[in-house]
Scaffold this motif. Structure first.
Motif, PDB file in Angstrom:
ATOM      1  N   ARG A   1      -2.338   9.849   5.070  1.00  5.88           N
ATOM      2  CA  ARG A   1      -1.161  10.071   5.920  1.00  5.88           C
ATOM      3  C   ARG A   1      -1.519  11.062   7.016  1.00  5.88           C
ATOM      4  NH1 ARG A   1       2.543  14.232   5.651  1.00  5.88           N
ATOM      5  NH2 ARG A   1       4.562  13.768   6.577  1.00  5.88           N
ATOM      6  N   GLY A   2      -1.188  10.714   8.248  1.00  2.91           N
ATOM      7  CA  GLY A   2      -1.472  11.597   9.372  1.00  2.91           C
ATOM      8  C   GLY A   2      -0.481  12.734   9.461  1.00  2.91           C
ATOM      9  N   GLY A   3      -0.505  13.615   8.498  1.00  2.80           N
ATOM     10  CA  GLY A   3       0.391  14.752   8.446  1.00  2.80           C
ATOM     11  C   GLY A   3      -0.199  15.825   7.559  1.00  2.80           C
ATOM     12  N   VAL A   4       0.352  17.021   7.689  1.00  2.00           N
ATOM     13  CA  VAL A   4      -0.238  18.177   7.017  1.00  2.00           C
ATOM     14  C   VAL A   4       0.169  18.266   5.542  1.00  2.00           C
ATOM     15  CG1 VAL A   4      -0.351  20.683   6.997  1.00  2.00           C
ATOM     16  CG2 VAL A   4      -0.380  19.465   9.170  1.00  2.00           C
ATOM     17  N   VAL A   5       1.441  18.025   5.274  1.00  2.00           N
ATOM     18  CA  VAL A   5       1.957  18.292   3.940  1.00  2.00           C
ATOM     19  C   VAL A   5       1.772  17.098   3.010  1.00  2.00           C
ATOM     20  CG1 VAL A   5       3.645  19.900   4.841  1.00  2.00           C
ATOM     21  CG2 VAL A   5       4.278  17.509   4.519  1.00  2.00           C
ATOM     22  N   ALA A   6       1.825  17.372   1.721  1.00  2.00           N
ATOM     23  CA  ALA A   6       1.775  16.305   0.727  1.00  2.00           C
ATOM     24  C   ALA A   6       3.090  15.540   0.751  1.00  2.00           C
ATOM     25  CB  ALA A   6       1.546  16.910  -0.654  1.00  2.00           C
ATOM     26  N   ALA A   7       3.008  14.243   0.748  1.00  2.00           N
ATOM     27  CA  ALA A   7       4.209  13.418   0.842  1.00  2.00           C
ATOM     28  C   ALA A   7       4.296  12.469  -0.341  1.00  2.00           C
ATOM     29  CB  ALA A   7       4.218  12.623   2.143  1.00  2.00           C
ATOM     30  N   THR A   8       5.510  12.249  -0.825  1.00  2.00           N
ATOM     31  CA  THR A   8       5.697  11.396  -1.993  1.00  2.00           C
ATOM     32  C   THR A   8       6.176   9.994  -1.647  1.00  2.00           C
ATOM     33  OG1 THR A   8       7.958  12.158  -2.290  1.00  2.00           O
ATOM     34  CG2 THR A   8       6.233  13.422  -3.385  1.00  2.00           C
ATOM     35  N   SER A   9       6.601   9.797  -0.407  1.00  2.00           N
ATOM     36  CA  SER A   9       7.142   8.506  -0.005  1.00  2.00           C
ATOM     37  C   SER A   9       6.037   7.543   0.389  1.00  2.00           C
ATOM     38  CB  SER A   9       8.102   8.675   1.169  1.00  2.00           C
ATOM     39  OG  SER A   9       8.463   7.411   1.700  1.00  2.00           O
ATOM     40  N   LEU A  10       6.073   6.373  -0.196  1.00  2.00           N
ATOM     41  CA  LEU A  10       5.086   5.330   0.113  1.00  2.00           C
ATOM     42  C   LEU A  10       5.072   5.024   1.608  1.00  2.00           C
ATOM     43  CD1 LEU A  10       4.674   2.140  -2.019  1.00  2.00           C
ATOM     44  CD2 LEU A  10       4.993   1.904   0.428  1.00  2.00           C
ATOM     45  N   ASN A  11       6.222   5.013   2.225  1.00  2.00           N
ATOM     46  CA  ASN A  11       6.326   4.643   3.646  1.00  2.00           C
ATOM     47  C   ASN A  11       5.758   5.698   4.588  1.00  2.00           C
ATOM     48  OD1 ASN A  11       7.568   2.184   3.044  1.00  2.00           O
ATOM     49  ND2 ASN A  11       9.595   3.112   3.004  1.00  2.00           N
ATOM     50  N   SER A  12       5.423   6.873   4.060  1.00  2.00           N
ATOM     51  CA  SER A  12       4.861   7.949   4.879  1.00  2.00           C
ATOM     52  C   SER A  12       3.387   7.743   5.181  1.00  2.00           C
ATOM     53  CB  SER A  12       5.019   9.290   4.167  1.00  2.00           C
ATOM     54  OG  SER A  12       6.366   9.602   3.949  1.00  2.00           O
ATOM     55  N   TYR A  13       2.738   6.847   4.460  1.00  2.00           N
ATOM     56  CA  TYR A  13       1.294   6.709   4.542  1.00  2.00           C
ATOM     57  C   TYR A  13       0.873   5.611   5.509  1.00  2.00           C
ATOM     58  CZ  TYR A  13       0.944  10.128   0.905  1.00  2.00           C
ATOM     59  OH  TYR A  13       1.015  11.308   0.207  1.00  2.00           O
ATOM     60  N   ASN A  14      -0.175   5.913   6.261  1.00  2.00           N
ATOM     61  CA  ASN A  14      -0.645   5.022   7.314  1.00  2.00           C
ATOM     62  C   ASN A  14      -1.734   4.051   6.848  1.00  2.00           C
ATOM     63  OD1 ASN A  14      -0.435   8.081   8.763  1.00  2.00           O
ATOM     64  ND2 ASN A  14       0.837   6.461   9.608  1.00  2.00           N
ATOM     65  N   TYR A  15      -2.582   4.529   5.934  1.00  2.00           N
ATOM     66  CA  TYR A  15      -3.745   3.735   5.527  1.00  2.00           C
ATOM     67  C   TYR A  15      -3.823   3.651   4.008  1.00  2.00           C
ATOM     68  CZ  TYR A  15      -5.043   4.737  10.336  1.00  2.00           C
ATOM     69  OH  TYR A  15      -5.037   4.858  11.700  1.00  2.00           O
ATOM     70  N   TRP A  16      -4.311   2.505   3.531  1.00  2.00           N
ATOM     71  CA  TRP A  16      -4.378   2.239   2.100  1.00  2.00           C
ATOM     72  C   TRP A  16      -5.730   1.660   1.713  1.00  2.00           C
ATOM     73  CZ3 TRP A  16      -0.397   3.315  -1.255  1.00  2.00           C
ATOM     74  CH2 TRP A  16       0.810   3.706  -0.674  1.00  2.00           C
ATOM     75  N   GLY A  17      -6.173   2.000   0.504  1.00  2.00           N
ATOM     76  CA  GLY A  17      -7.348   1.367  -0.050  1.00  2.00           C
ATOM     77  C   GLY A  17      -6.987   0.072  -0.748  1.00  2.00           C
ATOM     78  N   GLN A  18      -7.999  -0.577  -1.307  1.00  2.00           N
ATOM     79  CA  GLN A  18      -7.808  -1.865  -1.974  1.00  2.00           C
ATOM     80  C   GLN A  18      -7.376  -1.709  -3.426  1.00  2.00           C
ATOM     81  OE1 GLN A  18      -7.991  -4.992  -0.444  1.00  2.00           O
ATOM     82  NE2 GLN A  18      -7.907  -3.596   1.296  1.00  2.00           N
ATOM     83  N   GLY A  19      -7.555  -0.528  -3.969  1.00  2.00           N
ATOM     84  CA  GLY A  19      -7.112  -0.285  -5.340  1.00  2.00           C
ATOM     85  C   GLY A  19      -8.225  -0.390  -6.368  1.00  2.00           C
ATOM     86  N   THR A  20      -8.018   0.283  -7.492  1.00  2.00           N
ATOM     87  CA  THR A  20      -8.939   0.216  -8.624  1.00  2.00           C
ATOM     88  C   THR A  20      -8.104   0.090  -9.896  1.00  2.00           C
ATOM     89  OG1 THR A  20     -10.825   1.277  -9.714  1.00  2.00           O
ATOM     90  CG2 THR A  20      -9.110   2.739  -8.868  1.00  2.00           C
ATOM     91  N   GLN A  21      -8.535  -0.792 -10.786  1.00  2.00           N
ATOM     92  CA  GLN A  21      -7.766  -1.068 -11.989  1.00  2.00           C
ATOM     93  C   GLN A  21      -8.026  -0.023 -13.055  1.00  2.00           C
ATOM     94  OE1 GLN A  21      -5.561  -3.815 -12.785  1.00  2.00           O
ATOM     95  NE2 GLN A  21      -5.159  -2.521 -14.575  1.00  2.00           N
ATOM     96  N   VAL A  22      -6.950   0.475 -13.631  1.00  2.00           N
ATOM     97  CA  VAL A  22      -7.017   1.366 -14.792  1.00  2.00           C
ATOM     98  C   VAL A  22      -6.258   0.688 -15.927  1.00  2.00           C
ATOM     99  CG1 VAL A  22      -6.297   3.572 -15.756  1.00  2.00           C
ATOM    100  CG2 VAL A  22      -7.238   3.461 -13.435  1.00  2.00           C
ATOM    101  N   THR A  23      -6.937   0.514 -17.040  1.00  2.00           N
ATOM    102  CA  THR A  23      -6.326  -0.098 -18.218  1.00  2.00           C
ATOM    103  C   THR A  23      -6.479   0.839 -19.397  1.00  2.00           C
ATOM    104  OG1 THR A  23      -6.866  -2.307 -17.397  1.00  2.00           O
ATOM    105  CG2 THR A  23      -6.268  -2.111 -19.720  1.00  2.00           C
ATOM    106  N   VAL A  24      -5.358   1.188 -20.010  1.00  2.00           N
ATOM    107  CA  VAL A  24      -5.357   2.090 -21.162  1.00  2.00           C
ATOM    108  C   VAL A  24      -4.924   1.295 -22.380  1.00  2.00           C
ATOM    109  CG1 VAL A  24      -4.538   4.259 -22.096  1.00  2.00           C
ATOM    110  CG2 VAL A  24      -4.760   3.981 -19.623  1.00  2.00           C
ATOM    111  N   SER A  25      -5.803   1.206 -23.359  1.00  2.00           N
ATOM    112  CA  SER A  25      -5.488   0.454 -24.571  1.00  2.00           C
ATOM    113  C   SER A  25      -4.888   1.376 -25.625  1.00  2.00           C
ATOM    114  CB  SER A  25      -6.748  -0.207 -25.117  1.00  2.00           C
ATOM    115  OG  SER A  25      -7.698   0.775 -25.488  1.00  2.00           O
ATOM    116  N   SER A  26      -4.003   0.806 -26.443  1.00  2.00           N
ATOM    117  CA  SER A  26      -3.329   1.613 -27.465  1.00  2.00           C
ATOM    118  C   SER A  26      -4.136   1.656 -28.757  1.00  2.00           C
ATOM    119  CB  SER A  26      -1.939   1.043 -27.725  1.00  2.00           C
ATOM    120  OG  SER A  26      -2.042  -0.311 -28.101  1.00  2.00           O
TER     121      SER A  26
END
Length: 124
Positions: free
Chosen positions: A99-124
C-alpha cells in the motif's frame, strides 16, 4: 513493474509453525506499508496483519493476535509473517499486499499491489 512474491507456505500439523516471506521488487519498498491477507475456500479474503513503513505500527486480526507476528526488512525489501500455534482454521491461501501509504492498514481496498498467494494447510 511491481512484483510481490510469496513463499514459505506448506502443510503443517495443528500447533506447528510456518514463516511466510514476501519479496517485493519494482517499488520503493520503504515507502509502502505492507499487509498479509488470507482467503479460505468459499470465503472472502480477510485481513491478517499489517505493518507500517518503518515497522513502528502493526495491526493484527483478532483471530491471529498473539500467534502471528509481522515484520519487515527494508534492506531486503521483504515482509514476513511468522505463524505459531497454527490451527486448522488458519488453512487458506495467504496473500501479501503493498500500500502506498505510511501507516498499517486493515482494509483490503487500501492496497495497491498483490502477490499471487501461497497455500497454507494446517491438519488436525
Amino acid at each position: 513493474q511491481v512484483r510481490l512474491l510469496e513463499s514459505g507456505g506448506g502443510l503443517v500439523q495443528s500447533g506447528g509453525s510456518l514463516r511466510l516471506s514476501c519479496a517485493a521488487s519494482g517499488l520503493t519498498f520503504s515507502s509502502y506499508s505492507m499487509g498479509w491477507f488470507r482467503q479460505a475456500p468459499g470465503k472472502e479474503r480477510e485481513f491478517v496483519a499489517a505493518i507500517s513503513v518503518r515497522a513502528g505500527n502493526r495491526a493484527y486480526a483478532d483471530s491471529v493476535k498473539g500467534r502471528f507476528t509481522i515484520s519487515r526488512d527494508n534492506v531486503k525489501t521483504t515482509v514476513y509473517l511468522q505463524m505459531n500455534s497454527l490451527k486448522p482454521e488458519d488453512t487458506a491461501v495467504y496473500y501479501c499486499a503493498a500500500r502506498g501509504g505510511v501507516v498499517a492498514a486493515t482494509s483490503l481496498n487500501s492496497y495497491n499491489y498483490w502477490g499471487q498467494g501461497t497455500q497454507v494447510t494446517v491438519s488436525s
